[in-house]
Design an enzyme around this catalytic site. Structure first.
Site, short mmCIF file in Angstrom:
data_model
loop_
_atom_site.label_atom_id
_atom_site.label_comp_id
_atom_site.label_asym_id
_atom_site.label_seq_id
_atom_site.Cartn_x
_atom_site.Cartn_y
_atom_site.Cartn_z
N LYS A 69 0.88 -1.17 0.00
CA LYS A 69 0.00 0.00 0.00
C LYS A 69 0.91 1.22 0.00
O LYS A 69 1.73 1.39 0.91
CB LYS A 69 -0.88 -0.01 1.25
CG LYS A 69 -1.66 1.29 1.51
CD LYS A 69 -2.84 1.42 0.56
CE LYS A 69 -3.71 2.62 0.93
NZ LYS A 69 -4.47 2.44 2.17
N VAL A 70 0.80 2.05 -1.02
CA VAL A 70 1.69 3.22 -1.16
C VAL A 70 0.86 4.46 -1.49
O VAL A 70 -0.33 4.37 -1.79
CB VAL A 70 2.74 3.01 -2.26
CG1 VAL A 70 3.66 1.85 -1.94
CG2 VAL A 70 2.08 2.83 -3.64
N SER A 71 1.51 5.60 -1.48
CA SER A 71 0.89 6.84 -1.93
C SER A 71 0.82 6.85 -3.46
O SER A 71 1.75 6.41 -4.14
CB SER A 71 1.73 8.04 -1.49
OG SER A 71 1.84 8.10 -0.09
N THR A 123 0.86 11.40 -1.30
CA THR A 123 -0.12 12.14 -2.08
C THR A 123 -0.50 13.41 -1.34
O THR A 123 -0.74 14.45 -1.95
CB THR A 123 -1.37 11.28 -2.32
OG1 THR A 123 -0.97 9.99 -2.77
CG2 THR A 123 -2.27 11.91 -3.36
N ALA A 124 -0.56 13.32 0.00
CA ALA A 124 -0.91 14.50 0.80
C ALA A 124 0.06 15.64 0.51
O ALA A 124 -0.36 16.79 0.29
CB ALA A 124 -0.87 14.14 2.29
N HIS A 167 -5.48 10.48 7.41
CA HIS A 167 -6.13 9.45 8.22
C HIS A 167 -7.17 10.06 9.16
O HIS A 167 -7.86 11.00 8.83
CB HIS A 167 -5.10 8.62 8.99
CG HIS A 167 -4.08 7.93 8.12
ND1 HIS A 167 -4.42 7.35 6.92
CD2 HIS A 167 -2.76 7.72 8.29
CE1 HIS A 167 -3.33 6.82 6.38
NE2 HIS A 167 -2.31 7.04 7.19
#
Length: 299
Positions: A69-71, A123-124, A167
């Site tokens: 699970k990655v950005s 991504t943030a 989150h």
């Protein structure tokens, strides 16, 4: 008849659990609960490692693990080795990262200031840079990378001027006495009309197209099993939710696990291409090659 070494190695590879890394956050444990606990018929076994998003992004860049699970922001750096699975990730609306400060203000107040972010390839942070280019005259000052759960305390305690949070912080930042200076997701949706692409599930291309399709099917089945019986995943979610209030965990899952988790679909892919194309045009990430997002395409 004796198997050739190649056939034998292929069988061994298919019998061996796949190494996967994802966060301990409720959306990931909810999504992968059924598969991680062997309840998805025909799915390969999983050897699970829990890691913060900054860690999994680095793992992907080094080619570690079979599934990660990655950005979405890290995709331009890893798609030669990994394929984007069309399910299991986090996209949505009203779920973007927030910029938090101790006092109310505007983007202009961040000029030259220190900002904590969860990862420089998250991504943030990519959404933040696109927003800051328009909203922070003169640009921000120092960027500090902190694990996401340390960002709000750092802002509250004055160790940094602002924090970019992801989150469950969307639901809990008021508990730290903080103010939301800007919502990166609101800015993205207003300027593009697209959902917000946050986290992706990727798998090694070397596993082969057939295996990648199997992994996508297993991911989708695990998601649907979690929806069909939410209580089944609760022990796994609670175990890894880092003392999170159960009501907050449920809000977290409700926000980040949605129709795009089951299938990216046309709008999901449009959002991903939109983000990475716009970021590449600004010189923030490398440009994607033709067909880079195509699922199961071996290169």
């Amino acid at each position: 008849m004796t198997e050739s070494p190649t056939q034998h190695e292929q069988h061994e590879q298919h019998d061996k659990p796949l190494r996967i890394a994802y966060s301990p956050c409720p959306n990931d444990t909810f999504v992968f609960d059924a598969w991680a606990h062997g309840r998805v018929p025909g799915a390969p076994g999983l050897d699970v490692t829990f890691a913060d998003i900054d860690i999994t992004n680095g793992m992907a860049e080094r080619g570690e693990f079979d599934i990660l699970k990655v950005s979405y922001a890290v995709l331009p750096y890893v798609l030669d080795e990994y394929a984007l699975l069309p399910c299991g990730g986090a996209l949505g609306r009203g779920c973007g990262p927030l910029v938090l400060t101790r006092e109310p203000g505007t983007g202009a107040d961040l000029t030259g200031k220190t900002v904590a972010v969860p990862s420089e390839k998250s991504t943030a942070y990519l959404l933040f840079r696109l927003w800051a280019a328009e909203s922070v005259p003169g640009g921000v000052g120092e960027i500090v990378v902190l694990p996401f759960d340390q960002i709000m305390p750092a802002v509250r305690d004055g160790k940094v001027d602002a924090g970019l949070v992801i989150h469950e912080a969307r639901f809990t930042y008021q508990n730290y006495g903080l103010n939301c200076l800007a919502d990166m997701g609101e800015h993205w949706e207003r300027t593009t009309g697209l959902p917000i692409p946050l986290g992706a599930i990727i798998a090694k291309r070397s596993l082969g197209a057939e295996r990648l399709r199997q992994l996508a099917d297993a991911t989708r089945a695990s998601v649907r099993m979690a929806w069909d019986d939410p209580e089944a995943s609760r022990p796994y979610v609670t175990e890894h939710a880092q003392e999170m209030d159960p009501a907050v965990a449920d809000q977290h899952i409700g926000l980040y696990v949605n129709e795009f988790t089951a299938d990216l679909g046309e709008n999901g892919y449009a959002a991903i291409r939109g983000l990475l194309t716009r970021a590449a045009a600004e010189g923030l990430v490398p440009a994607l090659g033709p067909g880079a997002l195509s699922f199961g395409t071996l290169r």
